[in-house]
Structures are given as structure tokens and as C-alpha cells.
Scaffold this active site. Structure first.
Site, PDB file in Angstrom:
ATOM      1  CE1 TYR A  31      60.306  46.330  40.399  1.00 26.01           C
ATOM      2  CE2 TYR A  31      58.318  45.545  41.485  1.00 26.01           C
ATOM      3  CZ  TYR A  31      59.276  46.524  41.294  1.00 26.01           C
ATOM      4  OH  TYR A  31      59.200  47.685  42.009  1.00 26.01           O
ATOM      5  CD1 TRP A  35      64.736  42.556  42.537  1.00 26.14           C
ATOM      6  CD2 TRP A  35      63.659  41.789  40.739  1.00 26.14           C
ATOM      7  NE1 TRP A  35      64.712  43.567  41.600  1.00 26.14           N
ATOM      8  CE2 TRP A  35      64.064  43.123  40.483  1.00 26.14           C
ATOM      9  CE3 TRP A  35      62.981  41.121  39.737  1.00 26.14           C
ATOM     10  CZ2 TRP A  35      63.796  43.782  39.291  1.00 26.14           C
ATOM     11  CZ3 TRP A  35      62.718  41.760  38.540  1.00 26.14           C
ATOM     12  CH2 TRP A  35      63.127  43.073  38.327  1.00 26.14           C
ATOM     13  CD1 TRP A  37      64.778  41.789  48.146  1.00 28.05           C
ATOM     14  CD2 TRP A  37      64.687  41.983  50.373  1.00 28.05           C
ATOM     15  NE1 TRP A  37      64.298  43.042  48.442  1.00 28.05           N
ATOM     16  CE2 TRP A  37      64.232  43.187  49.803  1.00 28.05           C
ATOM     17  CE3 TRP A  37      64.715  41.886  51.754  1.00 28.05           C
ATOM     18  CZ2 TRP A  37      63.806  44.277  50.574  1.00 28.05           C
ATOM     19  CZ3 TRP A  37      64.292  42.977  52.520  1.00 28.05           C
ATOM     20  CH2 TRP A  37      63.842  44.145  51.943  1.00 28.05           C
ATOM     21  CD  GLN A 103      66.969  42.755  46.019  1.00 23.41           C
ATOM     22  OE1 GLN A 103      66.664  41.585  45.841  1.00 23.41           O
ATOM     23  NE2 GLN A 103      66.154  43.763  45.744  1.00 23.41           N
ATOM     24  N   GLY A 162      67.318  47.059  49.035  1.00 20.48           N
ATOM     25  CA  GLY A 162      65.940  46.599  48.844  1.00 20.48           C
ATOM     26  C   GLY A 162      64.947  47.704  49.202  1.00 20.48           C
ATOM     27  CG  ASP A 164      64.627  49.861  45.306  1.00 20.20           C
ATOM     28  OD1 ASP A 164      65.049  49.028  46.134  1.00 20.20           O
ATOM     29  OD2 ASP A 164      64.177  49.534  44.204  1.00 20.20           O
ATOM     30  NE  ARG A 197      58.746  52.456  40.012  1.00 15.17           N
ATOM     31  CZ  ARG A 197      59.395  51.351  40.389  1.00 15.17           C
ATOM     32  NH1 ARG A 197      58.816  50.479  41.176  1.00 15.17           N
ATOM     33  NH2 ARG A 197      60.621  51.125  39.991  1.00 15.17           N
ATOM     34  CD1 TRP A 351      61.367  51.023  48.404  1.00 16.33           C
ATOM     35  CD2 TRP A 351      61.191  50.218  50.480  1.00 16.33           C
ATOM     36  NE1 TRP A 351      61.226  49.648  48.318  1.00 16.33           N
ATOM     37  CE2 TRP A 351      61.126  49.132  49.575  1.00 16.33           C
ATOM     38  CE3 TRP A 351      61.106  49.959  51.857  1.00 16.33           C
ATOM     39  CZ2 TRP A 351      60.965  47.811  49.996  1.00 16.33           C
ATOM     40  CZ3 TRP A 351      60.954  48.636  52.273  1.00 16.33           C
ATOM     41  CH2 TRP A 351      60.894  47.588  51.342  1.00 16.33           C
ATOM     42  CD  GLU A 394      56.137  46.951  44.275  1.00 18.11           C
ATOM     43  OE1 GLU A 394      55.424  47.343  43.308  1.00 18.11           O
ATOM     44  OE2 GLU A 394      57.377  47.025  44.271  1.00 18.11           O
TER      45      GLU A 394
HETATM   46  C1  GLC Z   1      61.546  47.042  44.207  1.00 21.22           C
HETATM   47  C2  GLC Z   1      61.856  46.925  45.694  1.00 21.22           C
HETATM   48  C3  GLC Z   1      62.854  45.799  45.946  1.00 21.22           C
HETATM   49  C4  GLC Z   1      62.313  44.510  45.356  1.00 21.22           C
HETATM   50  C5  GLC Z   1      61.942  44.678  43.882  1.00 21.22           C
HETATM   51  C6  GLC Z   1      61.191  43.478  43.331  1.00 21.22           C
HETATM   52  O1  GLC Z   1      62.666  47.403  43.488  1.00 21.22           O
HETATM   53  O2  GLC Z   1      62.329  48.133  46.186  1.00 21.22           O
HETATM   54  O3  GLC Z   1      63.091  45.639  47.322  1.00 21.22           O
HETATM   55  O4  GLC Z   1      63.244  43.470  45.485  1.00 21.22           O
HETATM   56  O5  GLC Z   1      61.081  45.782  43.736  1.00 21.22           O
HETATM   57  O6  GLC Z   1      60.041  43.215  44.083  1.00 21.22           O
END
Ligand code: GLC
Length: 425
Positions: A31, A35, A37, A103, A162, A164, A197, A351, A394
Site C-alpha cells: 500500500y 489511505w 481511515w 472510507q 474498509g 473489502d 487476498r 475480512w 496487517e
Molecule cells: C486494505 C483494507 C483497508 C485498508 C487498506 C490499507 O485494503 O481492507 O481497510 O484501508 O488495506 O491498509
């Protein structure tokens, strides 16, 4: 196993090393942008040792705010080849470039916590300057993500929740047409194992919904009313209701009386909306597909955010306690993102089972406030044990405790710090 002092130092190091200059990436590689949240939670982590830097994180997040008030789910500071879908796929007309969806709205709750900590005048001034931006973002939710004023938050893309690829979205996503998805190359599988994933079919749906928004020219009103996916998300709705309560506390502290009256209407509506999400057949708060009218019928970690939102009659809370004991009996660590008694439970896949520190933090806060101290303590103890054994991953497998997804993860580090801080309050 590392000691608390070493873990605290390690958590701070993660935040500072993921700091890209005023904004923080969730983790290196998987990532590479800012982002929404994540940044709000990261700000809470920074606030335990540097309130000014925490405020900067919120300020940089709001640099991405659209003119209509929406705070996007990603702010792209550079076009990284390691991530799909990047800014050239979203084609949202904003500078800095952003995605076209949002988000969960935790920012106002974090701003209120920072306000209570800020004793420096310049930090207070900066937080005051954020207040109208927070108001605009909440107005956006009420206007475009609750066009019928039901008091809920409608998500139009699973990434907005969030959470996903929660099984809650499986049925609503099955009705999304993926036949026109343009060819694309996933990048997430270069950084994380496919077993953790989302599946390819889910990814096709994610891309189809992105294309839909893009074809609407990211017109929020059109998307909110006509998206092929419109689900009242129990997580976003509960988080938003709490964010309204915290925004109102901030409005009172700032003497913003007119804003406070506007927020009071949102809160009253949100309290009614939460009841629409009560599924009597499941005896739990569940997300609801607004196209078919059907509740998901699934208990997820988001169902336990009722206390955090300040909703739930005594009967409803008793029913939640029963779900909690039933789920606790099946897991070594709490709280799994999905009900372990369901066939769709997968302790390792995003999730659909794993534990997320951020959701745990919110559940624990709400439960502690509601006097459910045993459950709140269990969440704190489990989180610390998972991190001490597996590092700042994570997410974590609720059965084995194994870490999943990315490593040296900003929000896990931030929640560790915030948890220690609240224990010392
Ligand atoms: C994943 C999570 C999401 C989060 C992102 C960055 O996509 O599902 O909630 O914001 O990673 O950590």
C-alpha cells in the site's frame, strides 16, 4: 517474546519509517499511498508521542478532500507501479490525485481526541481550521450516501467499507455485471500470498464498480442513487454515528452552535437508522442490501460496534453478548472479522475471518464505555499477545494467532501505542 518497552519503541519506529513526509503509508510495497481511515488511526498513534505530527496527518488527509466534501479513500502522491488501480485508472479530477470513493469516517472522532490532548496553541488553531472540513465531509455523507435520510451510510464499493471482501458483500456483488471489465493486472499478489487476498471474481467486481463510477464522471448524486451496489454498511453506519457524536462534542468545545444543531439532527437520524440494521432473525446488527432490501444475516466484527455508536436496547445488547460468547468459544483470539460458525469463515483470508487491530480498538472503546469491561480487556490482552508473538502485522488469524497480510503495518503499530496510552489514562 518482546517486552512492552521494546514493542513501544518498535511501534514508533514503524510510524516514523512509514512517514513519507506529512503523510504515512499503511505499509511499504503493498500500500504505497495515503489511505483515508489508516491515516486517521495513524494520527492517534502519533498523538501518543507527537500531537503536532498527528495533526499534520489529518491535515494531509484533508488535502485530498473534494470540493463536494468527500474525503477519498486513497490520495495518490505519486504513480507507483507497485499498486493497481492507480490514479490513471480512477481518473478522478483532483489535485493531488485521488480515488473516487471514500472510507469509514473515523477522522472526526480522531480530531476530537487530538483536540482534548492539544495544549499547544498552534495545534489548537490547526484543529480549529479542520472543523469546517470535517463538517463538509459529514454533510457529504448525509447528502449523497443517505439520499433517503434513513440515518445509515450506503457504500457503493466494498473498498469504501474498509472491510473489502467481507462475506456480507458476496450476495450484493453477485448482481454486479462484470462482463465489461477492461483487462487489468493485479499488483497485490506481488506482495501478499493469494490465499490471504480477495479472489479474482471479487477483484473483477471491484474493477467493474470502479468503471461504473468513472463512467458517471464521479458524480456523487448519480452514484449514490444508481450504483449497482448499494449496501447500508453496519460498520460505516456505526462509525459515522459515533463520528457525529464526537464532532458535536468538538462543535460545543469550539462554540460552533449552529453546527452543533445541524449535527444533533444527524445524530437523531443515525439512532433511528441503526435500528433499521437490526436483523431480528439473526438477532444482530447486520448490513442490508438496499437494492433487494435483504439483510446479510451475518454477524461480523462490525456488529459489535453498536456500543461504540451508542445504540442498542438492553435486549439487543443481551443478544450481542450471546453472540460474543458463542464466537469467543470458537476462537483463541478475539474478535474475528467474521462469524467462525459460518461456512464462509476463513481464518486467513482478508475480512473473512482475520482480526484487525483497528476494529478491535473501536469495539473495545465502545464496550469499555458501556461497562462491558471483561470483553474490552480481552480485546486489549489478545491484541498485545498477538503483536508480541507475531509482530505488527496487517491482521491476525483468530485461531492460530499467525500474522497475515503486510508486515510493519502502520495502523497496527498506531493501535498498539493508542492502547498503551489509554491504559495509562
Ligand atoms: C486494505 C483494507 C483497508 C485498508 C487498506 C490499507 O485494503 O481492507 O481497510 O484501508 O488495506 O491498509
Amino acid at each position: 517474546m518482546l517486552e512492552q518497552a521494546e514493542l513501544r519503541a518498535a511501534a514508533r519506529r514503524i510510524l516514523t519509517s512509514n512517514d513519507r513526509g506529512g503523510y504515512t503509508v499503511p505499509t511499504h510495497g503493498l500500500y504505497p499511498y495515503q489511505w483515508n481511515w489508516d491515516s486517521a488511526f495513524v494520527a492517534l498513534g502519533f498523538s501518543t508521542f507527537d500531537v503536532g505530527r498527528a495533526v499534520t496527518e489529518l491535515e494531509s488527509l484533508f488535502e485530498g478532500q473534494w470540493i463536494n466534501g468527500m474525503v477519498p479513500h486513497i490520495i495518490f502522491r505519486a504513480d507507483e507501479r507497485s499498486y493497481f488501480p492507480g490514479p490513471s485508472v480512477w481518473r478522478a479530477n483532483h489535485s493531488p490525485p485521488t480515488s473516487g470513493i471514500t472510507q469509514p469516517s473515523v477522522a472526526a472522532s480522531v480530531a476530537w481526541q487530538l483536540w482534548q490532548k492539544a495544549d499547544d496553541e498552534s495545534d489548537q488553531r490547526r484543529l480549529r481550521a479542520l472543523f469546517p472540513k470535517l463538517m463538509a465531509s459529514h454533510r457529504w455523507f448525509h447528502q449523497f450516501r443517505d439520499p433517503d435520510h434513513l440515518g445509515i451510510v450506503v457504500m457503493t464499493h466494498p473498498w469504501e467499507s474498509g472491510r473489502d471482501n467481507s462475506p456480507e458483500w458476496d450476495e450484493p456483488m453477485a448482481n454486479v455485471d462484470t462482463s465489461r471489465v477492461e483487462p487489468y493486472q493485479r499488483r497485490d499478489l506481488d506482495h501478499a500470498d493469494a490465499s490471504m487476498r480477495p479472489t479474482q471474481a471479487q477483484y473483477d467486481c471491484f474493477v467493474a464498480l470502479l468503471q461504473f463510477g468513472r463512467e458517471c464522471g464521479w458524480d456523487a448524486a448519480a452514484i449514490g442513487r444508481t450504483s449497482p451496489l448499494r449496501v447500508a454498511d453496519v460498520g460505516m453506519s456505526m462509525i459515522h454515528l459515533r463520528a457525529n457524536r464526537d464532532l458535536q462534542a468538538m462543535a460545543s468545545a469550539l462554540g460552533e452552535d449552529e453546527a452543533s444543531r445541524e449535527i444533533a439532527l444527524w445524530i437523531a437520524r443515525g439512532e433511528q437508522g441503526a435500528q433499521l440494521l437490526w436483523d431480528p432473525a439473526r438477532a444482530a446488527f447486520c448490513s442490508r442490501d438496499l437494492i433487494t432490501g435483504k439483510p446479510s444475516g451475518y454477524v461480523t466484527s462490525a456488529s459489535f460496534l453498536a456500543h461504540y455508536a451508542g445504540v442498542g436496547s438492553s435486549d439487543q445488547r443481551a443478544a450481542l453478548r450471546e453472540h460474543w460468547s458463542r464466537i469467543s468459544a470458537r476462537c483463541s483470539f478475539m474478535c474475528p472479522s467474521f462469524d467462525p460458525e459460518e461456512t464462509k469463515f476463513d481464518s486467513y483470508r482478508y475480512w473473512r475471518g482475520p482480526i484487525w487491530a483497528v476494529v478491535n480498538f473501536l469495539i473495545a472503546k465502545g464496550m469499555a464505555e458501556a461497562g462491558e469491561t471483561q470483553a474490552a480487556h480481552r480485546l486489549g490482552d489478545d491484541m498485545r499477545a498477538l503483536i508480541a508473538a507475531g509482530g505488527f502485522r496487517e491482521a491476525f488469524d483468530p485461531i492460530t494467532g499467525a500474522g497475515t497480510g503486510g508486515d510493519l503495518f502502520s495502523w497496527t503499530a498506531a493501535m498498539y501505542l493508542a492502547w498503551l496510552d489509554s491504559a495509562n489514562d
